[in-house]
Design an enzyme around this catalytic site. Structure first.
Site, PDB file in Angstrom:
ATOM      1  N   LYS A  27       4.514   7.606   0.991  1.00  0.00           N
ATOM      2  CA  LYS A  27       3.665   8.808   1.041  1.00  0.00           C
ATOM      3  C   LYS A  27       2.499   8.574   1.989  1.00  0.00           C
ATOM      4  O   LYS A  27       2.071   7.434   2.203  1.00  0.00           O
ATOM      5  CB  LYS A  27       3.148   9.195  -0.348  1.00  0.00           C
ATOM      6  CG  LYS A  27       2.147   8.214  -1.001  1.00  0.00           C
ATOM      7  CD  LYS A  27       0.696   8.483  -0.682  1.00  0.00           C
ATOM      8  CE  LYS A  27      -0.206   7.372  -1.199  1.00  0.00           C
ATOM      9  NZ  LYS A  27      -1.340   6.970  -0.485  1.00  0.00           N
ATOM     10  N   ASP A  51      -0.348   6.571  -8.535  1.00  0.00           N
ATOM     11  CA  ASP A  51       0.509   7.239  -7.539  1.00  0.00           C
ATOM     12  C   ASP A  51       1.952   7.382  -8.004  1.00  0.00           C
ATOM     13  O   ASP A  51       2.753   8.049  -7.338  1.00  0.00           O
ATOM     14  CB  ASP A  51       0.527   6.423  -6.224  1.00  0.00           C
ATOM     15  CG  ASP A  51      -0.749   6.589  -5.418  1.00  0.00           C
ATOM     16  OD1 ASP A  51      -1.528   7.521  -5.705  1.00  0.00           O
ATOM     17  OD2 ASP A  51      -0.958   5.776  -4.493  1.00  0.00           O
TER      18      ASP A  51
HETATM   19  O1  C5P Z   1      -3.742   3.342 -10.536  1.00  0.00           O
HETATM   20  P1  C5P Z   1      -3.596   2.132  -9.698  1.00  0.00           P
HETATM   21  O2  C5P Z   1      -3.298   0.901 -10.506  1.00  0.00           O
HETATM   22  O3  C5P Z   1      -2.647   2.296  -8.563  1.00  0.00           O
HETATM   23  O4  C5P Z   1      -4.999   1.885  -9.036  1.00  0.00           O
HETATM   24  C1  C5P Z   1      -5.324   0.703  -8.367  1.00  0.00           C
HETATM   25  C2  C5P Z   1      -6.822   0.527  -8.329  1.00  0.00           C
HETATM   26  O5  C5P Z   1      -7.404   1.531  -7.477  1.00  0.00           O
HETATM   27  C3  C5P Z   1      -7.507   0.698  -9.660  1.00  0.00           C
HETATM   28  O6  C5P Z   1      -7.560  -0.513 -10.357  1.00  0.00           O
HETATM   29  C4  C5P Z   1      -8.895   1.147  -9.240  1.00  0.00           C
HETATM   30  O7  C5P Z   1      -9.642   0.045  -8.809  1.00  0.00           O
HETATM   31  C5  C5P Z   1      -8.627   2.003  -8.018  1.00  0.00           C
HETATM   32  N1  C5P Z   1      -8.493   3.431  -8.341  1.00  0.00           N
HETATM   33  C6  C5P Z   1      -9.608   4.146  -8.703  1.00  0.00           C
HETATM   34  N2  C5P Z   1      -9.484   5.472  -8.999  1.00  0.00           N
HETATM   35  C7  C5P Z   1      -8.281   6.084  -8.931  1.00  0.00           C
HETATM   36  C8  C5P Z   1      -7.128   5.364  -8.555  1.00  0.00           C
HETATM   37  C9  C5P Z   1      -7.279   4.034  -8.269  1.00  0.00           C
HETATM   38  O8  C5P Z   1     -10.717   3.627  -8.749  1.00  0.00           O
HETATM   39  N3  C5P Z   1      -8.201   7.379  -9.218  1.00  0.00           N
END
Ligand code: C5P
Length: 313
Positions: A11, A141
């Site tokens: 993406k 995601d």
């Molecule tokens: O959700 P995911 O594990 O992919 O996110 C990775 C990191 O990105 C999270 O640990 C956080 O630090 C940051 N993040 C965030 N806010 C979001 C998505 C991700 O701060 N909405």
């Protein structure tokens, strides 16, 4: 033993706006996401033992539970113990084509494919929204990667509203193979520098969500107007990633030097992309950037928007 092969597309973000911080310490986001034809292939098969076995030919891809695809299989084992007891473990083979730690959701797409594939292997018959609910437990995601196409993603990024298809619009992607940006680093750095600008009032968060729905980019998408879309690309994370990575800024500037419809970094980077009005403009841009930056570490791809997420082949 049954097996399935799935395609897990990459993406890009056409819009990534950080509104504030949530009680769970994630950021409240408004994004417009788009899947592209550049994709990984994920093979899944049931095995006689209770194991999760992960294979991948890429040297930088971990094969243990630090890999989100592994954790997706583990989650399915926990959520559906009876099916797990009946069908046994799973062997997963990842054929990587999407660059790693690139802001292209490659790891999230692989996890999405494992959820969809195990649903089929175990004949669970889960709906797309149930699969997306499971996906949200793995990463922000993952739900989008399941449905793909063009969509507004809000909340942590896990709440998806589909938009009209933009299938066929050309895009050129560029990434330095050895340059990786950690998503937690990008968000933490952003918070550090911009927390004073965050929205604190829930009502203003709602206003900003309404604004995107009735905003110029969504209108341009509904009108399928690539020129307008290219002119409206936006990503807050560029504010922290570009200054920290001059190579990415230079690559972005190089893309912008040549005819294209709009250039931006995707997600937390470091992939840079430009939209193009035709295959010939995309091919020309690929060759112009290649000629200007001869560093063999730079990978370039010409690809197209697609209107699907994970699919079985
Ligand atoms: O959700 P995911 O594990 O992919 O996110 C990775 C990191 O990105 C999270 O640990 C956080 O630090 C940051 N993040 C965030 N806010 C979001 C998505 C991700 O701060 N909405």
């Amino acid at each position: 033993m049954k097996s399935y092969t799935l395609i897990a597309p990459a993406k890009i973000n056409l819009h990534l706006e950080i509104l504030g911080i949530r009680p769970d310490n994630y950021h409240e986001l408004v994004m417009i996401m788009q899947t592209v034809d550049l994709a990984d292939r994920v093979e899944l098969k049931s095995i006689d033992t209770d194991d999760i076995i992960l294979h991948c030919g890429h040297p930088d891809v971990p094969l243990d539970r630090t890999n989100l695809a592994y954790r997706a299989a583990e989650l399915m084992q926990q959520e559906f113990p009876e099916a797990f007891a009946k069908y046994g473990g799973v062997e997963i083979t990842l054929h990587k084509h999407i660059p790693i730690a690139a802001g292209l959701a490659g790891g999230s797409g692989n996890a999405a494919a494992v959820l969809v594939g195990i649903d089929l292997l175990w004949e669970l018959g889960l709906t797309q929204s149930s699969l997306q609910e499971l996906g949200a437990k793995l990463g922000s995601d993952v739900p989008f990667c399941i449905s793909g196409g063009t969509a507004i993603a809000t909340g942590r990024g896990e709440s998806i509203s589909p938009l009209a298809s933009l299938e066929g619009i050309f895009v050129v992607l560029g990434k330095y193979r050895s340059l990786e940006v950690s998503t937690p680093w990008a968000y933490t750095t952003y918070r550090h520098e911009f927390e004073h600008e965050y929205d604190r009032e829930p009502v203003s968060v709602t206003d900003r969500l309404d604004r995107i729905h009735s905003g110029a980019l969504v209108r341009a998408i509904v009108e399928r107007d690539p020129v307008k879309i290219g002119g409206l690309l936006y990503n807050d994370l560029e504010k922290v990633v570009l200054p920290a990575h001059p190579l990415v800024s230079q690559l972005r500037a190089e893309f912008q030097r040549h005819p294209n419809l709009g250039t931006m970094m995707s997600g937390s980077g470091p992939t840079v992309f430009s939209l193009a009005d035709s295959r010939s403009q995309a091919d020309a841009l690929y060759h112009q950037v290649r000629a200007a930056i001869t560093d063999p570490d730079l990978e370039l791809f010409v690809t197209q928007f697609c209107d699907r997420g994970v699919r079985v082949i």
